[in-house]
Design a protein around this motif. Structure first.
Motif, short mmCIF file in Angstrom:
data_model
loop_
_atom_site.label_atom_id
_atom_site.label_comp_id
_atom_site.label_asym_id
_atom_site.label_seq_id
_atom_site.Cartn_x
_atom_site.Cartn_y
_atom_site.Cartn_z
N SER A 126 -30.42 -30.70 39.47
CA SER A 126 -29.39 -30.86 40.51
C SER A 126 -29.98 -30.18 41.76
N HIS A 127 -29.18 -29.47 42.53
CA HIS A 127 -29.69 -28.96 43.81
C HIS A 127 -29.29 -27.51 44.05
N LEU A 128 -30.12 -26.79 44.81
CA LEU A 128 -29.82 -25.40 45.16
C LEU A 128 -29.31 -25.27 46.59
N GLY B 99 -20.73 -38.27 45.16
CA GLY B 99 -22.11 -38.66 44.91
C GLY B 99 -22.88 -37.48 44.34
N HIS B 100 -23.88 -37.77 43.51
CA HIS B 100 -24.72 -36.72 42.93
C HIS B 100 -26.14 -37.26 42.83
N ASP B 101 -27.12 -36.34 42.67
CA ASP B 101 -28.50 -36.79 42.44
C ASP B 101 -28.55 -37.75 41.25
N ILE C 238 -25.58 -31.51 34.78
CA ILE C 238 -24.25 -30.89 34.62
C ILE C 238 -23.77 -30.43 35.99
N HIS C 239 -22.48 -30.54 36.20
CA HIS C 239 -21.92 -30.24 37.50
C HIS C 239 -20.46 -29.86 37.32
N ILE C 240 -19.94 -29.02 38.20
CA ILE C 240 -18.48 -28.81 38.20
C ILE C 240 -17.83 -30.12 38.66
N PHE D 18 -21.36 -22.67 42.66
CA PHE D 18 -21.61 -23.51 41.48
C PHE D 18 -22.08 -24.93 41.79
N ASP D 19 -21.60 -25.51 42.88
CA ASP D 19 -21.94 -26.89 43.23
C ASP D 19 -23.46 -27.03 43.32
N GLY D 20 -24.04 -27.76 42.39
CA GLY D 20 -25.49 -27.97 42.39
C GLY D 20 -26.24 -26.90 41.62
N VAL D 21 -25.95 -25.64 41.97
CA VAL D 21 -26.69 -24.52 41.38
C VAL D 21 -26.54 -24.54 39.86
N ASN E 186 -32.26 -31.19 49.58
CA ASN E 186 -31.21 -31.70 50.50
C ASN E 186 -30.25 -32.68 49.83
N GLU E 187 -29.58 -32.21 48.79
CA GLU E 187 -28.55 -33.06 48.18
C GLU E 187 -27.32 -33.13 49.06
N GLU E 188 -26.96 -31.99 49.66
CA GLU E 188 -25.66 -31.92 50.34
C GLU E 188 -25.58 -32.79 51.60
N GLY E 189 -26.71 -32.95 52.27
CA GLY E 189 -26.65 -33.71 53.53
C GLY E 189 -25.98 -32.93 54.64
ZN LIG Z 1 -23.49 -31.06 44.08
#
Ligand SMILES: [Zn+2]
Length: 406
Positions: free
Chosen positions: A80-82, A354-356, A187-189, A91-94, A125-128
């Motif tokens: 996922s993304h940091l 949206g997610h990776d 995995i993601h919240i 938590f989002d991504g991390v 750059n997942e978040e944009g």
């Molecule tokens: Zn995310």
């Protein structure tokens, strides 16, 4: 059954959250800033501690690899993304990156060898939030964007992704393009309220909904509020108000459909002038392509009907379309089997965001796991998740990955 170390995963999440920690308990780690570099460095050091080899690609995506018994097999990946929103949560991504790391750590603890290699990934750059569009690291990897496009995206100050990758030392040599991958999991919240409301521990994500964005402009006639009788008016705002409310009624008839009017501008904007022109936007979503195209047709019919009745001229432009995403049957099955054999309450769910994983799903068999987050709140410093759920989701990830890897 082998289980992950929930205490260690929680501790790592809290340690990562200190990089760019905000007053209100969240994190601010915008993509490719010095803080993002610190987060990446920490992730890399943790991966190397357990003997993983780390490689970085031309988009700065980080791949930490734990070799399998057969190194020639394609890897099973998770990530996922940091990077975070400007006022993001912990938590989002991390969770997706450190959850993947926790899987590798657990296998290392148990000296457990898998047939296929495993990889934990941090996508760029997942978040944009700093560079648009979102999900660009995974998007270039999956061939949705080309590398040149990825490198030349610029932040509001004009700094490009390539310049910033170079500056923070993350312009890697590994080609950023699709390779053979056995399966990808994330995995993601949830970032929504459903699992919490249904008291479920795990969401088995079956796909992502499609999304249409529209620009609408209604042309009427600006005229005097005191001298124009109601019957003679061509009031663009009244037309827009009818569309907003009648569209909502229509969408409410359709299960799982979502519609949002988030922008509305009046050209004349005066207390005693009848609005002659109105601009507004529509965001419309549904998980089933055929239903979404039906909603598109309904919207067009509605706009035409209202404008005929209100003597207005409409302009309607579909400015962006994100296709629906359907995750791989086998990966979804592996997630379901893992959740059930671990004894967690679970339900199927469609991702609203949206997610990776959505980018990956176009080229790689993909599955996703959600866990509840407090009050469904995300993209907010108060974003919160229960340690117990954090542990459960990572256990499901572990067993879904093992299923694919053995
Ligand atoms: Zn995310």
């Amino acid at each position: 059954m082998i289980e992950i170390n929930g205490t260690r995963l929680w501790k790592s999440l809290m340690e990562m959250a200190e990089i760019g920690a905000t007053d209100k308990g969240g994190s601010r780690r915008l993509a490719l800033t010095d803080l993002d570099r610190q987060g990446r460095d920490l992730f890399q050091s943790w991966c190397k501690e357990i003997g993983c080899s780390v490689s970085i690609d031309e988009m700065g995506n980080i791949f930490a690899r734990r070799e399998g018994r057969n190194p020639n097999l394609p890897p099973v990946q998770a990530g996922s993304h940091l990077d975070t929103q400007p006022t993001g949560g912990k938590f989002d991504g991390v969770y997706g990156v450190l959850g993947a790391l926790e899987v590798l750590r657990t296998l290392h603890d148990h000296n457990y060898s898998t047939e296929s290699p495993l990889e934990a990934i941090c996508w760029t750059n997942e978040e944009g939030a700093r560079f648009s569009p979102a999900m660009i690291g995974s998007g270039v990897w999956a061939g949705i964007f080309d590398l040149e496009f990825g490198h030349t995206r610029a932040d509001p100050e004009g700094m490009t992704i390539r310049e910033e990758l170079e500056r923070i030392g993350y312009l890697g040599a590994r080609p950023c393009r699709q390779t053979d991958v056995k399966a990808y999991y994330e995995i993601h919240i949830e970032q929504g309220p459903v699992l919490e409301a249904e008291s479920k521990t795990v969401g088995i994500v079956t796909g992502g909904q499609g999304c249409n964005w529209y620009h609408l402009r209604l042309h009427g006639m600006a005229s005097h509020a005191g001298t124009t009788p109601m019957a003679y008016r061509r009031d663009a705002l009244h037309g827009a108000a009818r569309i907003v409310s009648e569209l909502r009624e229509e969408v409410l008839q359709q299960e799982n459909a979502l519609v949002t009017v988030g922008t509305l501008n009046l050209q004349h904007d005066s207390i005693n002038t009848i609005p002659g022109e109105v601009f507004f936007t529509i965001d419309m979503r549904h998980p089933v392509p055929a239903v979404l195209s039906g909603l598109d047709q309904n919207l067009r019919n509605l706009v035409e009907k209202v404008c005929r009745e209100e003597k207005l001229e409409p302009e309607i432009n579909l400015i962006w379309e994100a296709p629906t995403v359907t995750f791989d049957q086998e990966c979804v099955g592996n997630v379901r089997d893992a959740a059930k054999s671990l004894g967690y309450s679970c339900q199927e769910i469609v991702s609203g965001a949206g997610h990776d994983a959505c980018q990956m799903s176009h080229v790689v068999p993909t599955g996703m796991i959600f866990i509840p987050c407090k009050d469904g709140v995300s993209h907010n410093e108060i974003e919160s998740a229960e340690p117990e759920h954090i542990t459960s989701g990572a256990n499901v990830l572990l067993h879904a990955m093992l299923k694919s890897a053995n």
